[in-house]
Design a protein around this motif. Structure first.
Motif, PDB file in Angstrom:
ATOM      1  N   THR A 159      -2.949 -21.416  13.432  1.00 28.11           N
ATOM      2  CA  THR A 159      -1.937 -21.941  14.341  1.00 28.11           C
ATOM      3  C   THR A 159      -2.356 -23.317  14.864  1.00 28.11           C
ATOM      4  OG1 THR A 159      -2.991 -20.742  16.161  1.00 28.11           O
ATOM      5  CG2 THR A 159      -1.133 -19.674  15.073  1.00 28.11           C
ATOM      6  N   PRO A 160      -1.381 -24.166  15.219  1.00 30.66           N
ATOM      7  CA  PRO A 160      -1.702 -25.538  15.633  1.00 30.66           C
ATOM      8  C   PRO A 160      -2.643 -25.623  16.826  1.00 30.66           C
ATOM      9  CG  PRO A 160       0.635 -25.364  15.113  1.00 30.66           C
ATOM     10  CD  PRO A 160       0.079 -23.966  15.065  1.00 30.66           C
ATOM     11  N   ASP A 161      -2.552 -24.674  17.777  1.00 30.34           N
ATOM     12  CA  ASP A 161      -3.429 -24.765  18.940  1.00 30.34           C
ATOM     13  C   ASP A 161      -4.886 -24.549  18.549  1.00 30.34           C
ATOM     14  OD1 ASP A 161      -2.958 -22.055  18.387  1.00 30.34           O
ATOM     15  OD2 ASP A 161      -2.906 -21.447  20.491  1.00 30.34           O
ATOM     16  N   VAL A 162      -5.145 -23.627  17.625  1.00 35.03           N
ATOM     17  CA  VAL A 162      -6.512 -23.391  17.158  1.00 35.03           C
ATOM     18  C   VAL A 162      -7.015 -24.585  16.353  1.00 35.03           C
ATOM     19  CG1 VAL A 162      -7.925 -21.969  15.627  1.00 35.03           C
ATOM     20  CG2 VAL A 162      -6.332 -20.877  17.218  1.00 35.03           C
ATOM     21  N   LEU A 163      -6.195 -25.101  15.479  1.00 38.85           N
ATOM     22  CA  LEU A 163      -6.591 -26.267  14.685  1.00 38.85           C
ATOM     23  C   LEU A 163      -6.937 -27.457  15.571  1.00 38.85           C
ATOM     24  CD1 LEU A 163      -4.027 -26.128  11.742  1.00 38.85           C
ATOM     25  CD2 LEU A 163      -6.511 -25.882  11.562  1.00 38.85           C
ATOM     26  N   ALA A 164      -6.158 -27.641  16.639  1.00 45.36           N
ATOM     27  CA  ALA A 164      -6.414 -28.767  17.542  1.00 45.36           C
ATOM     28  C   ALA A 164      -7.765 -28.639  18.213  1.00 45.36           C
ATOM     29  CB  ALA A 164      -5.303 -28.847  18.592  1.00 45.36           C
ATOM     30  N   GLU A 165      -8.149 -27.423  18.606  1.00 42.41           N
ATOM     31  CA  GLU A 165      -9.449 -27.232  19.252  1.00 42.41           C
ATOM     32  C   GLU A 165     -10.594 -27.399  18.254  1.00 42.41           C
ATOM     33  OE1 GLU A 165      -9.646 -26.857  22.751  1.00 42.41           O
ATOM     34  OE2 GLU A 165      -7.588 -27.479  22.275  1.00 42.41           O
ATOM     35  N   GLN A 166     -10.404 -26.955  17.035  1.00 41.18           N
ATOM     36  CA  GLN A 166     -11.428 -27.181  16.019  1.00 41.18           C
ATOM     37  C   GLN A 166     -11.618 -28.672  15.766  1.00 41.18           C
ATOM     38  OE1 GLN A 166     -10.212 -24.845  12.616  1.00 41.18           O
ATOM     39  NE2 GLN A 166     -11.146 -22.980  13.428  1.00 41.18           N
ATOM     40  N   VAL A 224     -10.980 -19.876  18.258  1.00 38.84           N
ATOM     41  CA  VAL A 224     -11.349 -21.164  17.665  1.00 38.84           C
ATOM     42  C   VAL A 224     -12.509 -21.023  16.684  1.00 38.84           C
ATOM     43  CG1 VAL A 224     -12.191 -23.494  18.185  1.00 38.84           C
ATOM     44  CG2 VAL A 224     -10.449 -22.439  19.637  1.00 38.84           C
ATOM     45  N   TYR A 225     -13.429 -20.122  16.957  1.00 39.45           N
ATOM     46  CA  TYR A 225     -14.606 -19.934  16.098  1.00 39.45           C
ATOM     47  C   TYR A 225     -14.257 -19.044  14.909  1.00 39.45           C
ATOM     48  CZ  TYR A 225     -18.217 -21.995  19.146  1.00 39.45           C
ATOM     49  OH  TYR A 225     -19.024 -22.841  19.859  1.00 39.45           O
ATOM     50  N   THR A 226     -13.434 -19.531  14.024  1.00 38.19           N
ATOM     51  CA  THR A 226     -13.012 -18.719  12.890  1.00 38.19           C
ATOM     52  C   THR A 226     -14.097 -18.656  11.817  1.00 38.19           C
ATOM     53  OG1 THR A 226     -12.011 -20.599  11.736  1.00 38.19           O
ATOM     54  CG2 THR A 226     -10.593 -19.350  13.234  1.00 38.19           C
ATOM     55  N   TYR A 227     -13.964 -17.650  10.986  1.00 36.23           N
ATOM     56  CA  TYR A 227     -14.811 -17.523   9.795  1.00 36.23           C
ATOM     57  C   TYR A 227     -14.613 -18.767   8.922  1.00 36.23           C
ATOM     58  CZ  TYR A 227     -17.069 -14.792   6.017  1.00 36.23           C
ATOM     59  OH  TYR A 227     -17.925 -14.305   5.060  1.00 36.23           O
ATOM     60  N   HIS A 228     -15.684 -19.243   8.326  1.00 37.88           N
ATOM     61  CA  HIS A 228     -15.735 -20.451   7.496  1.00 37.88           C
ATOM     62  C   HIS A 228     -15.674 -21.730   8.319  1.00 37.88           C
ATOM     63  CE1 HIS A 228     -14.289 -18.181   3.642  1.00 37.88           C
ATOM     64  NE2 HIS A 228     -15.509 -17.829   4.053  1.00 37.88           N
ATOM     65  N   PHE A 229     -15.484 -21.612   9.643  1.00 40.38           N
ATOM     66  CA  PHE A 229     -15.598 -22.775  10.518  1.00 40.38           C
ATOM     67  C   PHE A 229     -16.884 -22.661  11.329  1.00 40.38           C
ATOM     68  CE2 PHE A 229     -14.935 -24.826  14.684  1.00 40.38           C
ATOM     69  CZ  PHE A 229     -14.789 -26.138  14.262  1.00 40.38           C
ATOM     70  N   ALA A 230     -16.966 -21.666  12.193  1.00 41.36           N
ATOM     71  CA  ALA A 230     -18.136 -21.517  13.069  1.00 41.36           C
ATOM     72  C   ALA A 230     -19.158 -20.533  12.520  1.00 41.36           C
ATOM     73  CB  ALA A 230     -17.697 -21.073  14.462  1.00 41.36           C
ATOM     74  N   TYR A 231     -18.775 -19.716  11.585  1.00 43.73           N
ATOM     75  CA  TYR A 231     -19.713 -18.765  10.982  1.00 43.73           C
ATOM     76  C   TYR A 231     -19.237 -18.450   9.573  1.00 43.73           C
ATOM     77  CZ  TYR A 231     -16.402 -14.907  11.962  1.00 43.73           C
ATOM     78  OH  TYR A 231     -15.306 -14.079  12.002  1.00 43.73           O
ATOM     79  N   GLY A 232     -20.116 -17.756   8.836  1.00 45.32           N
ATOM     80  CA  GLY A 232     -19.771 -17.465   7.452  1.00 45.32           C
ATOM     81  C   GLY A 232     -19.811 -18.699   6.571  1.00 45.32           C
ATOM     82  N   VAL A 233     -20.765 -19.605   6.857  1.00 49.98           N
ATOM     83  CA  VAL A 233     -20.902 -20.820   6.059  1.00 49.98           C
ATOM     84  C   VAL A 233     -22.321 -20.897   5.501  1.00 49.98           C
ATOM     85  CG1 VAL A 233     -19.171 -22.064   7.414  1.00 49.98           C
ATOM     86  CG2 VAL A 233     -21.571 -22.232   8.064  1.00 49.98           C
ATOM     87  N   GLY A 234     -22.492 -21.640   4.425  1.00 51.55           N
ATOM     88  CA  GLY A 234     -23.820 -21.868   3.882  1.00 51.55           C
ATOM     89  C   GLY A 234     -24.238 -20.860   2.836  1.00 51.55           C
ATOM     90  N   GLU A 235     -25.424 -21.082   2.319  1.00 53.59           N
ATOM     91  CA  GLU A 235     -26.003 -20.293   1.235  1.00 53.59           C
ATOM     92  C   GLU A 235     -26.613 -18.999   1.755  1.00 53.59           C
ATOM     93  OE1 GLU A 235     -30.178 -20.563  -1.290  1.00 53.59           O
ATOM     94  OE2 GLU A 235     -29.222 -22.406  -0.604  1.00 53.59           O
ATOM     95  N   HIS A 236     -26.325 -17.917   1.051  1.00 57.29           N
ATOM     96  CA  HIS A 236     -26.995 -16.646   1.317  1.00 57.29           C
ATOM     97  C   HIS A 236     -27.858 -16.320   0.095  1.00 57.29           C
ATOM     98  CE1 HIS A 236     -24.070 -16.293   4.553  1.00 57.29           C
ATOM     99  NE2 HIS A 236     -24.774 -15.287   5.028  1.00 57.29           N
ATOM    100  N   SER A 237     -29.180 -16.249   0.302  1.00 50.65           N
ATOM    101  CA  SER A 237     -30.103 -16.025  -0.803  1.00 50.65           C
ATOM    102  C   SER A 237     -31.336 -15.299  -0.274  1.00 50.65           C
ATOM    103  CB  SER A 237     -30.503 -17.371  -1.425  1.00 50.65           C
ATOM    104  OG  SER A 237     -31.280 -18.127  -0.504  1.00 50.65           O
ATOM    105  N   ASP A 238     -32.393 -15.261  -1.106  1.00 49.25           N
ATOM    106  CA  ASP A 238     -33.634 -14.610  -0.691  1.00 49.25           C
ATOM    107  C   ASP A 238     -34.374 -15.407   0.373  1.00 49.25           C
ATOM    108  OD1 ASP A 238     -33.172 -12.578  -2.484  1.00 49.25           O
ATOM    109  OD2 ASP A 238     -34.427 -13.444  -4.060  1.00 49.25           O
ATOM    110  N   THR A 239     -34.012 -16.661   0.549  1.00 51.18           N
ATOM    111  CA  THR A 239     -34.723 -17.517   1.510  1.00 51.18           C
ATOM    112  C   THR A 239     -33.833 -18.037   2.630  1.00 51.18           C
ATOM    113  OG1 THR A 239     -34.321 -19.459   0.098  1.00 51.18           O
ATOM    114  CG2 THR A 239     -36.402 -18.259  -0.222  1.00 51.18           C
ATOM    115  N   ARG A 240     -32.537 -17.809   2.530  1.00 52.42           N
ATOM    116  CA  ARG A 240     -31.612 -18.285   3.562  1.00 52.42           C
ATOM    117  C   ARG A 240     -30.614 -17.183   3.879  1.00 52.42           C
ATOM    118  NH1 ARG A 240     -31.689 -23.552   4.634  1.00 52.42           N
ATOM    119  NH2 ARG A 240     -29.605 -23.457   5.520  1.00 52.42           N
TER     120      ARG A 240
END
Length: 259
Positions: free
Chosen positions: A77-84, A115-131
């Motif tokens: 929604t536009p209000d969430v996008l604006a805060e991001q 505002v802290y949606t998945y792929h914005f504030a979390y759920g980003v980056g590499e998941h591996s044996d070291t990260r």
């Protein structure tokens, strides 16, 4: 410096509103750019629900997955996008709020939830044996600084190590470590005004002077030394602090702060 102030108090003549206004004037007079998200004035919708995700919402609703799909497809929604967009614009983020029932007001928690949606504030980056993803010192909001400006009704002694309410650092840890540090921001020590319910007009100038000083030293203030997740202090994937890294006698939340 570009600063976003997220303000959460329903009364425009409150102490919190006065601190917000003072922050705006102090920073702007020092040549900085400021945006304010005044959540009550905005009539901010606090509850995350399917309406936030448009056609990305599933049935049954899966908030994390659906919010990430809506972020990826640009259907939030536009209000969430604006805060991001404000968060991405800012160099510094200040959350201004009264401590209500030991945490932030519901409207501010709702701002985080939406505002802290998945792929914005979390759920980003590499998941591996070291990260284990980009979080706790890394992530979308890395490179920014954040600070809480908080008013508490009780006296400071109530929030001390032996105080009935518990140490203020412990009360604020979920916000400092979880809300601010998790998506990558460096977290500055909070500005806390105690005894807010008893503060008089005569008391305010001293509080204002202290707040101005904190605002004008944001760039030089040392952040809380939280441990980065992926830099060797934690076992992965258990995310337990490695044995021997804790200072003698330290337990609980304090384990996650370097000596």
């Amino acid at each position: 410096m570009k600063t976003l102030i997220v303000h959460a108090h329903p009364e425009p003549r409150s102490l919190n509103s006065a601190l917000k206004d003072l922050a705006v004037s102090t920073l702007e007079n020092a040549g900085h750019q400021v945006q304010v998200s005044d959540l009550y004035a905005m009539d901010w919708k606090a509850a995350a629900d399917a309406a936030d995700y448009g056609p990305a919402a599933s049935h049954p609703l899966r908030v994390a997955r659906d919010s990430g799909r809506a972020f990826d497809t640009g259907t939030l929604t536009p209000d969430v996008l604006a805060e991001q967009e404000k968060l991405l614009w800012a160099d510094t983020v200040i959350l201004q709020f009264p401590l209500w029932w030991y945490t932030m007001p519901a409207i501010l928690k709702g701002w985080v939830d939406r505002v802290y949606t998945y792929h914005f504030a979390y759920g980003v980056g590499e998941h591996s044996d070291t990260r284990y993803g980009d979080r706790f010192g890394e992530g979308t909001l890395a490179g920014r600084r954040a600070m809480l400006s908080v008013t508490a009704g009780g006296p400071e002694s109530h929030y001390s190590a032996r105080g009935i309410n518990g140490p203020m650092d412990d009360l604020l840890f979920p916000i400092h470590h979880g809300v601010l540090y998790h998506p990558g921001m460096e977290v500055l020590p909070p500005f806390v005004l105690y005894g807010a319910d008893r503060m008089t007009d005569e008391d305010f100038p001293d509080a204002a002077k202290a707040w101005e000083q904190r605002l004008l030293t944001l760039d030089s203030t040392e952040p809380i030394a939280f441990r980065p997740q992926n830099h060797g202090d934690y076992e992965i994937p258990s995310l337990h602090l490695k044995e021997g890294l804790e200072p003698a006698g330290r337990t609980g939340f304090g384990l996650h702060v370097r000596a």
